[in-house]
Write an enzyme that holds these catalytic residues in place. Structure first.
Site, PDB file in Angstrom:
ATOM      1  N   HIS A 308       0.777  -1.103   0.042  1.00 44.17           N
ATOM      2  CA  HIS A 308      -0.162  -0.068  -0.069  1.00 44.17           C
ATOM      3  C   HIS A 308       0.816   1.178   0.053  1.00 44.17           C
ATOM      4  CE1 HIS A 308      -3.002   3.067   1.138  1.00 44.17           C
ATOM      5  NE2 HIS A 308      -3.966   1.803   0.560  1.00 44.17           N
ATOM      6  N   ASP A 365      -7.821  -5.393  -0.144  1.00 47.41           N
ATOM      7  CA  ASP A 365      -8.369  -6.164  -1.269  1.00 47.41           C
ATOM      8  C   ASP A 365      -8.255  -7.650  -1.067  1.00 47.41           C
ATOM      9  OD1 ASP A 365      -9.707  -4.150  -2.739  1.00 47.41           O
ATOM     10  OD2 ASP A 365      -7.580  -3.647  -3.498  1.00 47.41           O
TER      11      ASP A 365
END
Ligand code: CMC
Length: 429
Positions: A308, A365
């Protein structure tokens, strides 16, 4: 603005710049006059170190794994609030009282139905059209049937109506694209149902058999949407802001947001994770094979659902989802063989130096697809579900940009092409 200043020295000459501090003490040097004062621009590809706006919607501290909507920690919100409450909070800045929530729900119910003429457009798409393409196109189309939403200066009830229209109709567009692709008749919304149940009804009801979502499924969908509701200046939200900065209307701005979300490095990752887990499961190859591919700099392969830009410790949304995935599978008395693969992949990755050194952890996700599978959402709709969830954040950011009267977005570049050369007429080439 603070009393603090930053000094930059270029070729022996010093320049002073002002410093901003946010309410959480994050700091930024104001370089808006850098070019006019020094002739230099800042270079920050991917904008990893660039503040593009001031915002009071969502706070993320990537080092500490903190996410708050309007000051409320995501852990508390996820436990206690519905998506509709969270949408209200994100859009209007405060939690709704019971009367405000009832009005908001009534507005959503009033605008749930798509214009009849609009329904015909669904049959114009090929059966296998990607649902994200349909969503983006149809969002723009909705505005053609409700021209009042094109007014970017709408205030009060006018703005409330535009918001309700968008938040409500996005569900119907998503569900109708699924019905069309599966050759089923369109199922109209039922105003008596909650936001999530109504969506599931439009997806899965049959003409003489209404789909009634169980409380477990409804809660799981609520949680999914709540966790996706906003995430400060990510790729799609920045896109919405960039498009909106030209004073483009809300529908065209969020339609662009859908396109930005589609890519596998952003919202498209939720479906890519499931494809990756399926491949690992069916290939029979050990997990180490996939880790090696992801680490190989000559190979584009990446572990989907890992890493991320902002979270460098853990993604709080992923922890919440992981816990809930177990509970949902248990409550629904389901087993998902992909969960085992995911757990093993996570365990091995977290012990691998490559991933540890680069702070690569499971992101939102990684487990969200397993949750969507459990509640019956088809794989090609996963990113559309992300878009429905992200809608409050996109709208709030678009609104905030206008309230702040933000300048049009227009980055600069360092030109690396040919320098001037004389034009060669066609006959001489
Ligand atoms: N697998 C293998 N290596 C990775 C991965 C990954 N998933 N993610 C990052 N890296 C490596 C990357 O190769 C680089 O290595 P090096 O320093 O040796 O060149 C280093 O880690 C830093 O990566 P980056 O690409 O510079 O990081 P970024 O901040 O630009 O990208 C990201 C962030 C999320 C796009 C990236 O981590 C990624 O591609 N992840 C996989 C796709 C994914 O799960 N996306 C969903 C993001 S969360 C939901 C959302 O907001 O959309």
């Amino acid at each position: 603005m603070t009393d603090e200043t930053a000094t930059l020295t270029i070729a022996g000459k010093s320049y002073e710049f002002e410093v901003y501090t946010g309410t959480e003490n994050e700091r930024a040097i104001d370089f808006q006059k850098l070019r006019s004062q020094t002739g230099y621009i800042t270079m920050d590809q991917g904008y990893g170190n660039t503040g593009s706006c001031f915002s009071s919607i969502t706070y993320v501290d990537g080092a500490k794994g903190i996410l708050r909507y309007r000051g409320y920690p995501i852990e508390e919100i996820a436990e206690q609030a519905t998506f509709v409450e969270v949408a209200y909070l994100i859009l209007y800045g405060e939690l709704p009282d019971p009367r405000q929530l009832a009005n908001f729900r009534a507005n959503l119910a009033e605008h749930a139905q798509l214009h009849t003429s609009l329904e015909h457009h669904f049959s114009g798409f090929p059966k296998d059209a990607p649902p994200m393409a349909i969503l983006s196109a149809m969002l723009n189309l909705v505005s053609c049937f409700h021209p009042e939403v094109l007014d970017v200066h709408a205030e009060g009830p006018g703005f409330d109506r535009t918001v309700a229209l968008l938040l409500s109709k996005v569900r119907a567009i998503a569900a109708f694209s699924y019905r069309m692709a599966t050759g089923k008749p369109l199922m109209h919304p039922n105003p008596n149902l909650s936001y999530c149940s109504n969506f599931l009804h439009m997806m899965f009801s049959e003409p003489y058999r209404e789909f009634i979502a169980t409380p477990v499924v409804e809660r799981a969908l609520n949680l999914f949407l709540v966790l996706h509701a906003d995430h400060e200046q990510n790729c799609s939200t920045s896109t919405v802001r960039v498009v909106g900065s030209s004073r483009a209307n809300l529908f065209s701005s969020v339609s662009a947001g859908v396109c930005a979300l589609w890519g596998p490095l952003h919202g498209g990752a939720n479906a890519a994770v499931i494809r990756m887990l399926e491949e690992i499961k069916t290939s029979g190859k050990p997990i180490s094979h996939y880790l090696e591919m992801a680490k190989d700099k000559n190979n584009d392969y990446r572990l989907m659902g890992f890493g991320h830009r902002v979270y460098k410790n853990f993604d709080p949304r992923s922890l919440i989802l992981k816990k809930r995935v177990y509970a949902v599978l248990e409550e629904l008395q389901q087993e998902d063989p992909l969960l085992e693969v995911a757990l093993e992949l996570e365990e091995k990755t977290l012990k691998d130096d490559y991933f540890v050194e680069r702070n690569l952890y499971p992101n939102i996700d990684f487990y969200s697809g397993i949750l969507l599978r459990a509640i019956g959402i088809p794989l090609n709709m996963y990113t559309v579900m992300f878009a429905i969830g992200r809608m409050p954040g996109w709208i709030a950011n678009w609104r905030e940009l206008l309230e702040h009267n933000q300048r049009i977005s227009r980055p600069r570049q360092i030109y690396t092409g040919e320098t001037t050369r004389p034009f060669v007429p066609l006959a001489q080439r």
